[in-house]
Design an enzyme around this catalytic site. Structure first.
Site, mmCIF file in Angstrom:
data_model
loop_
_atom_site.group_PDB
_atom_site.id
_atom_site.type_symbol
_atom_site.label_atom_id
_atom_site.label_comp_id
_atom_site.label_asym_id
_atom_site.label_seq_id
_atom_site.Cartn_x
_atom_site.Cartn_y
_atom_site.Cartn_z
ATOM 1 C CG ASN A 83 -4.260 1.211 5.236
ATOM 2 O OD1 ASN A 83 -3.950 0.089 4.820
ATOM 3 N ND2 ASN A 83 -3.622 2.300 4.871
ATOM 4 C CE1 TYR A 109 -0.196 5.751 2.085
ATOM 5 C CE2 TYR A 109 -1.449 6.574 3.940
ATOM 6 C CZ TYR A 109 -1.276 5.656 2.936
ATOM 7 O OH TYR A 109 -2.193 4.641 2.781
ATOM 8 N NE ARG A 110 5.474 14.576 -0.010
ATOM 9 C CZ ARG A 110 5.483 14.416 -1.334
ATOM 10 N NH1 ARG A 110 6.173 13.424 -1.871
ATOM 11 N NH2 ARG A 110 4.822 15.247 -2.111
ATOM 12 C CD1 TRP A 159 -4.607 10.785 0.962
ATOM 13 C CD2 TRP A 159 -4.371 10.199 3.097
ATOM 14 N NE1 TRP A 159 -5.561 11.438 1.682
ATOM 15 C CE2 TRP A 159 -5.442 11.095 3.001
ATOM 16 C CE3 TRP A 159 -4.034 9.671 4.357
ATOM 17 C CZ2 TRP A 159 -6.180 11.499 4.104
ATOM 18 C CZ3 TRP A 159 -4.758 10.072 5.442
ATOM 19 C CH2 TRP A 159 -5.815 10.979 5.315
ATOM 20 C CD GLU A 208 -1.374 -1.795 6.744
ATOM 21 O OE1 GLU A 208 -2.440 -1.822 7.386
ATOM 22 O OE2 GLU A 208 -1.323 -1.522 5.525
ATOM 23 C CG ASP A 252 8.768 11.779 -4.144
ATOM 24 O OD1 ASP A 252 8.904 10.730 -3.500
ATOM 25 O OD2 ASP A 252 7.725 12.462 -4.119
HETATM 26 C C1 LIG Z 1 10.097 6.106 2.640
HETATM 27 C C2 LIG Z 1 8.784 5.933 1.949
HETATM 28 C C3 LIG Z 1 7.964 7.025 1.728
HETATM 29 C C4 LIG Z 1 6.733 6.898 1.074
HETATM 30 N N1 LIG Z 1 5.966 7.997 0.889
HETATM 31 C C5 LIG Z 1 4.737 7.865 0.328
HETATM 32 C C6 LIG Z 1 3.872 8.995 0.204
HETATM 33 O O1 LIG Z 1 4.216 10.114 0.575
HETATM 34 N N2 LIG Z 1 2.635 8.787 -0.334
HETATM 35 C C7 LIG Z 1 2.210 7.560 -0.750
HETATM 36 O O2 LIG Z 1 1.063 7.428 -1.194
HETATM 37 N N3 LIG Z 1 3.027 6.469 -0.683
HETATM 38 C C8 LIG Z 1 4.266 6.601 -0.133
HETATM 39 N N4 LIG Z 1 5.090 5.508 -0.024
HETATM 40 C C9 LIG Z 1 4.645 4.208 -0.542
HETATM 41 C C10 LIG Z 1 3.633 3.545 0.388
HETATM 42 O O3 LIG Z 1 4.129 3.474 1.694
HETATM 43 C C11 LIG Z 1 3.300 2.135 -0.078
HETATM 44 O O4 LIG Z 1 2.761 2.201 -1.387
HETATM 45 C C12 LIG Z 1 2.337 1.397 0.837
HETATM 46 O O5 LIG Z 1 2.160 0.080 0.370
HETATM 47 C C13 LIG Z 1 0.991 2.104 0.899
HETATM 48 O O6 LIG Z 1 0.170 1.427 1.804
HETATM 49 P P1 LIG Z 1 -1.409 1.325 1.573
HETATM 50 O O7 LIG Z 1 -1.596 0.274 0.518
HETATM 51 O O8 LIG Z 1 -1.885 0.892 2.922
HETATM 52 O O9 LIG Z 1 -1.916 2.632 1.147
HETATM 53 C C14 LIG Z 1 6.330 5.624 0.622
HETATM 54 C C15 LIG Z 1 7.151 4.515 0.828
HETATM 55 C C16 LIG Z 1 8.365 4.655 1.482
HETATM 56 C C17 LIG Z 1 9.228 3.436 1.695
#
Ligand SMILES: Cc1cc2nc3c(=O)[nH]c(=O)nc-3n(C[C@H](O)[C@H](O)[C@H](O)COP(=O)(O)O)c2cc1C
Length: 487
Positions: free
Chosen positions: A171, A175-176, A189, A235, A285
């Site tokens: 995966n 995530y920041r 996450w 991905e 945020d």
């Molecule tokens: C700029 C940006 C920052 C993000 N930061 C976070 C974060 O800090 N934590 C988080 O859980 N999702 C964050 N997201 C949302 C996730 O990237 C998004 O939900 C993604 O689909 C998660 O992938 P996963 O399903 O593989 O966990 C962010 C999205 C963007 C566009």
């Protein structure tokens, strides 16, 4: 064709007049945020800051900030083209009645999905320079402290790579990542995300979780980390499908996770479920509010690898609109056919930036029977991360839901609130600060469709006011003669 890496994409953007090179020295603490926020609010260009105080790396921001740049990033003229490609593929899955021959004829198109699986390479640009152990110093990167009350500097435009400790599925999520010191970072996450699920499994199995945070790579791969892919869909396969070319991967130097070979910078390490969680945040945020500090896993960095001339890609989040509008819009267009797969009555949907994507969804449907709007509203709440939405507004097919003003105008006219609004409990996005409990709150479905007699509405439903075509045409032809200046 989509760019192979960020350096190529920067050149493309510059050539298209979509990027400004900023040579004035700037600080990564607040100053870049203020500049970028002003540019993003006006739909302005990508910015490449060449002289960030205290760092040798140029910082790239607002790369994906408009629909046009997002389309360039994915190598298309219009983001709907990708949705159309997916819709085409999904045709295959429809109709059990289709004959075997018909299905066989469609096979070559199915192959399109698996035609570009990731390819592993032995040496990679992202490992031109390698720093291990005590050589690791994350303070050399121009990591932004974005907003005044932020808990520190945050790496924002990431791909956080993990592997399911049980079944090995890979995966990558955006995530920041908070920089705590030279060698330690926090991994944000959220509980509904795949990285968190991998960490929980590692905890149960008593294992350390290898993690790699990559910055940069080809634009489609970067985007894919933000896309709400269903579990089990890699991905890298998705990015390969978008690019129509495989993503090249290379093994990390201190563990065996594979990361995009074309990345600019890779931060490797392990998250140890035995270690106590660390206070992460606060952070200005997506909501336009600060998300509160909370406990998340920390990662001890084992190596940093990079290109020799690595660019540091960054973004800011904050009161909309900012750069994530481009990323969010791409997701909306690309995933529409998947929503239609289970609910073909969906004509279109839109998640306006003011609703921070998860707070508000307008959906238009081809209403066929009494109560149809409730069926679709409930169905949307059962779809992946759409389940975190707070408000779902269902409208008839003639409403352009991509025009937020039109959608609200029709909604507010069409509803009798007591009759047309229903609330229910459900999971809520972790960033929501209003819910009664962390990540648990309520949802609202609004039926803003025209009401039918069978739905108990026995008055007459009026028509929208529209001038007749012949009068419109006559006025257009005469317009110059009226002497009224109007754009
Ligand atoms: C700029 C940006 C920052 C993000 N930061 C976070 C974060 O800090 N934590 C988080 O859980 N999702 C964050 N997201 C949302 C996730 O990237 C998004 O939900 C993604 O689909 C998660 O992938 P996963 O399903 O593989 O966990 C962010 C999205 C963007 C566009």
């Amino acid at each position: 064709m989509a760019a192979n890496n960020l350096q190529e994409f920067v050149k493309e953007l510059r050539k298209a007049g979509e990027l400004v090179d900023v040579r004035e020295p700037v600080s990564a603490k607040f100053e870049i945020t203020e500049i970028a926020d002003r540019v993003m609010k006006k739909g302005g260009p990508a910015l490449l800051f060449h002289d960030v105080l205290g760092s040798e790396h140029p910082l790239l921001i607002n790369t994906f900030g408009t629909r046009e740049r997002m389309a360039m990033a994915l190598g298309v003229e219009d983001l709907n083209e990708i949705g159309d490609r997916i819709a085409d593929l999904l045709e295959l899955t429809k109709g059990p009645g289709k004959g075997l021959m018909a299905k066989l004829q469609l096979l070559p198109r199915l192959v399109e999905v698996s035609k570009f699986p990731p390819r592993t390479v032995r040496s990679a640009p992202c490992q031109e320079a390698v720093y291990r152990g005590d050589e690791v110093d994350l303070t050399k990167l121009p990591v932004q402290t974005c907003w005044p009350e932020d808990g520190g500097p945050f790496i924002t435009l990431t791909m956080v790579h993990t592997r399911d400790p049980e079944n090995g599925e890979k995966n990558a999520g955006m995530y920041r990542v908070q920089r705590f010191d030279k060698k330690t970072v926090g991994l944000h996450w959220q509980r509904h995300k795949t990285g968190a699920a991998h960490f929980e499994k590692a905890k149960k199995m008593g294992q350390m979780l290898p993690v790699a945070v990559t910055l940069g790579g080809d634009p489609a791969t970067i985007y894919s980390a933000s896309a709400p892919l269903p579990p089990g869909i890699s991905e890298f396969v998705f990015a390969g499908f978008l690019r129509k070319e495989p993503v090249k991967l290379v093994k990390c130097v201190t563990h065996d996770l594979e990361v995009p070979a074309e990345a600019e910078i890779v931060i490797e390490g392990f998250a140890d479920p035995e270690e106590p969680l660390t206070l992460e945040g606060p952070f200005g945020d997506h909501t336009g509010f600060y998300s509160l500090a909370d406990y998340y896993p920390a990662m001890e960095v084992t190596a940093v690898t990079m290109r020799k001339n690595a660019i540091y890609p960054s973004t800011i989040v904050g009161r909309p609109p900012v750069e994530d509008v481009g990323l969010g819009y791409a997701t909306e267009r690309i995933f529409l056919p998947l929503a239609r797969l289970t609910m073909p009555e969906i004509v279109n949907y839109h998640l306006p930036p003011e609703g921070i994507f998860h707070n508000l969804v307008f959906v238009s449907i081809d209403k066929q029977y009494p109560g149809h709007a409730w069926k679709v509203g409930a169905g949307m709440l059962g779809m992946g991360l759409m389940s975190l939405s707070k408000v779902i507004v269902v409208l008839d097919k003639d409403v352009n839901v991509e025009d937020t003003s039109e959608a609200w105008w029709v909604t507010l006219n069409n509803i009798d609130p007591e009759r047309d609004i229903r609330m229910m409990p459900g999971p809520i996005d972790v960033l929501d600060h209003s819910s009664r409990a962390f990540s648990f709150g309520s949802k609202m479905i609004i039926d803003a469709t025209n009401k039918w007699k069978e739905e108990g509405f026995d008055r007459e439903w009026p028509e929208k006011i529209v001038m007749s075509d012949d009068i419109k045409q006559m006025v257009s032809e005469k317009w110059g003669r009226y002497g009224i200046p109007l754009d």
